[in-house]
Write a protein that holds these residues in place. Structure first.
Motif, PDB file in Angstrom:
ATOM      1  N   GLY A   1     -23.676  49.791  42.665  1.00  0.00           N
ATOM      2  CA  GLY A   1     -24.178  50.936  41.932  1.00  0.00           C
ATOM      3  C   GLY A   1     -25.617  50.731  41.502  1.00  0.00           C
ATOM      4  O   GLY A   1     -26.332  51.679  41.261  1.00  0.00           O
ATOM      5  N   ASP A   2     -26.061  49.481  41.394  1.00  0.00           N
ATOM      6  CA  ASP A   2     -27.440  49.216  41.026  1.00  0.00           C
ATOM      7  C   ASP A   2     -28.376  49.751  42.102  1.00  0.00           C
ATOM      8  O   ASP A   2     -29.453  50.223  41.815  1.00  0.00           O
ATOM      9  CB  ASP A   2     -27.641  47.713  40.833  1.00  0.00           C
ATOM     10  CG  ASP A   2     -28.966  47.416  40.155  1.00  0.00           C
ATOM     11  OD1 ASP A   2     -29.475  46.314  40.369  1.00  0.00           O
ATOM     12  OD2 ASP A   2     -29.487  48.277  39.436  1.00  0.00           O
ATOM     13  N   PHE A   3     -27.938  49.667  43.344  1.00  0.00           N
ATOM     14  CA  PHE A   3     -28.725  50.204  44.448  1.00  0.00           C
ATOM     15  C   PHE A   3     -28.188  51.551  44.920  1.00  0.00           C
ATOM     16  O   PHE A   3     -28.714  52.137  45.830  1.00  0.00           O
ATOM     17  CB  PHE A   3     -28.717  49.222  45.616  1.00  0.00           C
ATOM     18  CG  PHE A   3     -29.374  47.923  45.285  1.00  0.00           C
ATOM     19  CD1 PHE A   3     -30.728  47.854  45.062  1.00  0.00           C
ATOM     20  CD2 PHE A   3     -28.635  46.769  45.156  1.00  0.00           C
ATOM     21  CE1 PHE A   3     -31.340  46.671  44.741  1.00  0.00           C
ATOM     22  CE2 PHE A   3     -29.228  45.576  44.834  1.00  0.00           C
ATOM     23  CZ  PHE A   3     -30.593  45.531  44.627  1.00  0.00           C
TER      24      PHE A   3
ATOM     25  N   PHE B   1     -44.606  53.098  35.213  1.00  0.00           N
ATOM     26  CA  PHE B   1     -43.438  53.049  36.089  1.00  0.00           C
ATOM     27  C   PHE B   1     -42.679  51.728  35.919  1.00  0.00           C
ATOM     28  O   PHE B   1     -41.468  51.712  35.720  1.00  0.00           O
ATOM     29  CB  PHE B   1     -43.861  53.234  37.552  1.00  0.00           C
ATOM     30  CG  PHE B   1     -42.726  53.111  38.526  1.00  0.00           C
ATOM     31  CD1 PHE B   1     -41.838  54.154  38.703  1.00  0.00           C
ATOM     32  CD2 PHE B   1     -42.551  51.952  39.261  1.00  0.00           C
ATOM     33  CE1 PHE B   1     -40.781  54.038  39.594  1.00  0.00           C
ATOM     34  CE2 PHE B   1     -41.499  51.831  40.151  1.00  0.00           C
ATOM     35  CZ  PHE B   1     -40.617  52.883  40.319  1.00  0.00           C
ATOM     36  N   VAL B   2     -43.398  50.604  35.980  1.00  0.00           N
ATOM     37  CA  VAL B   2     -42.754  49.286  35.964  1.00  0.00           C
ATOM     38  C   VAL B   2     -42.264  48.887  34.575  1.00  0.00           C
ATOM     39  O   VAL B   2     -41.234  48.234  34.455  1.00  0.00           O
ATOM     40  CB  VAL B   2     -43.710  48.210  36.536  1.00  0.00           C
ATOM     41  CG1 VAL B   2     -43.200  46.806  36.302  1.00  0.00           C
ATOM     42  CG2 VAL B   2     -43.907  48.438  38.026  1.00  0.00           C
ATOM     43  N   THR B   3     -42.964  49.274  33.516  1.00  0.00           N
ATOM     44  CA  THR B   3     -42.596  48.793  32.189  1.00  0.00           C
ATOM     45  C   THR B   3     -41.864  49.811  31.322  1.00  0.00           C
ATOM     46  O   THR B   3     -41.329  49.438  30.279  1.00  0.00           O
ATOM     47  CB  THR B   3     -43.841  48.311  31.424  1.00  0.00           C
ATOM     48  OG1 THR B   3     -44.740  49.403  31.269  1.00  0.00           O
ATOM     49  CG2 THR B   3     -44.502  47.153  32.133  1.00  0.00           C
TER      50      THR B   3
ATOM     51  N   PRO C   1     -32.062  50.341  24.941  1.00  0.00           N
ATOM     52  CA  PRO C   1     -33.139  51.122  24.318  1.00  0.00           C
ATOM     53  C   PRO C   1     -33.339  52.473  25.002  1.00  0.00           C
ATOM     54  O   PRO C   1     -33.083  52.631  26.198  1.00  0.00           O
ATOM     55  CB  PRO C   1     -34.382  50.248  24.502  1.00  0.00           C
ATOM     56  CG  PRO C   1     -33.876  48.884  24.780  1.00  0.00           C
ATOM     57  CD  PRO C   1     -32.556  49.069  25.468  1.00  0.00           C
ATOM     58  N   SER C   2     -33.837  53.406  24.232  1.00  0.00           N
ATOM     59  CA  SER C   2     -34.138  54.732  24.766  1.00  0.00           C
ATOM     60  C   SER C   2     -35.447  54.684  25.554  1.00  0.00           C
ATOM     61  O   SER C   2     -36.213  53.720  25.463  1.00  0.00           O
ATOM     62  CB  SER C   2     -34.264  55.742  23.620  1.00  0.00           C
ATOM     63  OG  SER C   2     -35.408  55.428  22.838  1.00  0.00           O
ATOM     64  N   LEU C   3     -35.697  55.750  26.294  1.00  0.00           N
ATOM     65  CA  LEU C   3     -36.952  55.848  27.035  1.00  0.00           C
ATOM     66  C   LEU C   3     -38.133  55.822  26.066  1.00  0.00           C
ATOM     67  O   LEU C   3     -39.161  55.207  26.341  1.00  0.00           O
ATOM     68  CB  LEU C   3     -36.960  57.129  27.877  1.00  0.00           C
ATOM     69  CG  LEU C   3     -38.132  57.311  28.824  1.00  0.00           C
ATOM     70  CD1 LEU C   3     -38.171  56.201  29.861  1.00  0.00           C
ATOM     71  CD2 LEU C   3     -38.052  58.673  29.510  1.00  0.00           C
ATOM     72  N   GLY C   4     -37.970  56.461  24.904  1.00  0.00           N
ATOM     73  CA  GLY C   4     -39.020  56.454  23.892  1.00  0.00           C
ATOM     74  C   GLY C   4     -39.331  55.051  23.380  1.00  0.00           C
ATOM     75  O   GLY C   4     -40.486  54.710  23.125  1.00  0.00           O
TER      76      GLY C   4
ATOM     77  N   ARG D   1     -34.048  52.588  33.482  1.00  0.00           N
ATOM     78  CA  ARG D   1     -33.042  52.906  34.504  1.00  0.00           C
ATOM     79  C   ARG D   1     -32.293  51.675  35.030  1.00  0.00           C
ATOM     80  O   ARG D   1     -31.307  51.823  35.732  1.00  0.00           O
ATOM     81  CB  ARG D   1     -33.722  53.606  35.685  1.00  0.00           C
ATOM     82  CG  ARG D   1     -34.435  54.877  35.343  1.00  0.00           C
ATOM     83  CD  ARG D   1     -33.530  56.001  35.075  1.00  0.00           C
ATOM     84  NE  ARG D   1     -32.845  56.313  36.318  1.00  0.00           N
ATOM     85  CZ  ARG D   1     -31.762  57.051  36.405  1.00  0.00           C
ATOM     86  NH1 ARG D   1     -31.235  57.557  35.338  1.00  0.00           N
ATOM     87  NH2 ARG D   1     -31.191  57.273  37.557  1.00  0.00           N
ATOM     88  N   HIS D   2     -32.756  50.466  34.707  1.00  0.00           N
ATOM     89  CA  HIS D   2     -32.169  49.253  35.285  1.00  0.00           C
ATOM     90  C   HIS D   2     -31.759  48.236  34.223  1.00  0.00           C
ATOM     91  O   HIS D   2     -32.117  47.061  34.296  1.00  0.00           O
ATOM     92  CB  HIS D   2     -33.147  48.616  36.287  1.00  0.00           C
ATOM     93  CG  HIS D   2     -33.358  49.457  37.497  1.00  0.00           C
ATOM     94  ND1 HIS D   2     -34.354  50.399  37.570  1.00  0.00           N
ATOM     95  CD2 HIS D   2     -32.690  49.518  38.664  1.00  0.00           C
ATOM     96  CE1 HIS D   2     -34.285  51.000  38.740  1.00  0.00           C
ATOM     97  NE2 HIS D   2     -33.289  50.493  39.420  1.00  0.00           N
TER      98      HIS D   2
END
Length: 186
Positions: free
Chosen positions: A159-161, A66-68, A97-100, A74-75
């Motif tokens: 928008g960040d929050f 989740f954190v890394t 970078p992509s999620l992958g 997403r942020h």
């Protein structure tokens, strides 16, 4: 691309420890709560400690993903500790970078974390772009985020929050506008 200084390696090590602590403390509390609720009725302390250990391993894995992986995807390429220390992950061409790519970076932490992180630290110190092995394979780089003179001390609802995606008012656009005097009357 210029070669980053050695200081970024120190920031990355502190960032790693802060992110680990951010995952470990809630995970420990949750593991204790899970064990407390579902305490095994068995031979005693050894079974209790085994359940705590396995619960913590599962929660640690999920928390680190989740954190890394998900959070920086997403942020803007930043974990919470990266944001505090003004670091972010970018692709070699400067993109997001992509999620992958984030997943590859995290999976290769097994290699970078060898000998309590010594392997990753040595690779960062000798690589041209201060990349650890996971960054080299994922084709990413960690960079310092420059401080802006107009940057507020606290985050804005930008928008960040998800609070206010842009400069909007609750009036009709013809009544009040933020378009510097260019009103659109229809």
């Amino acid at each position: 691309m210029t070669r980053p200084g050695i200081g970024v390696v120190g920031r990355r090590l502190v960032q790693f420890l802060l992110d680990e602590l951010l995952v470990f403390l809630p995970m420990l509390l949750l593991a204790i709560a899970v064990v407390w609720l579902f305490h095994p009725h068995g031979p005693g302390l050894l079974t209790f400690l085994e359940v705590v250990l396995y619960t913590m391993l599962v929660l640690d894995f999920v928390g680190l993903l989740f954190v890394t992986v998900w959070w920086p995807h997403r942020h803007g390429g930043q974990t919470p500790a990266m944001r505090w220390l003004r670091l972010r992950v970018r692709t070699l061409d400067g993109g997001h970078p992509s999620l992958g790519a984030f997943l590859v970076r995290e999976l290769l932490m097994v290699v970078d974390g060898f000998a309590w992180g010594l392997a990753g630290t040595v690779v960062m110190l000798v690589s041209r772009r201060r990349q650890r092995f996971g960054d080299i394979v994922a084709r990413t780089v960690v960079e310092r985020v420059p401080r802006s003179a107009d940057e507020p001390a606290f985050p804005r609802p930008d928008g960040d929050f998800g609070a206010v995606p842009g400069p909007q008012l609750a009036f009709d656009g013809a009544d009040v506008g933020l378009d510097r005097g260019q009103r659109n009357h229809e």
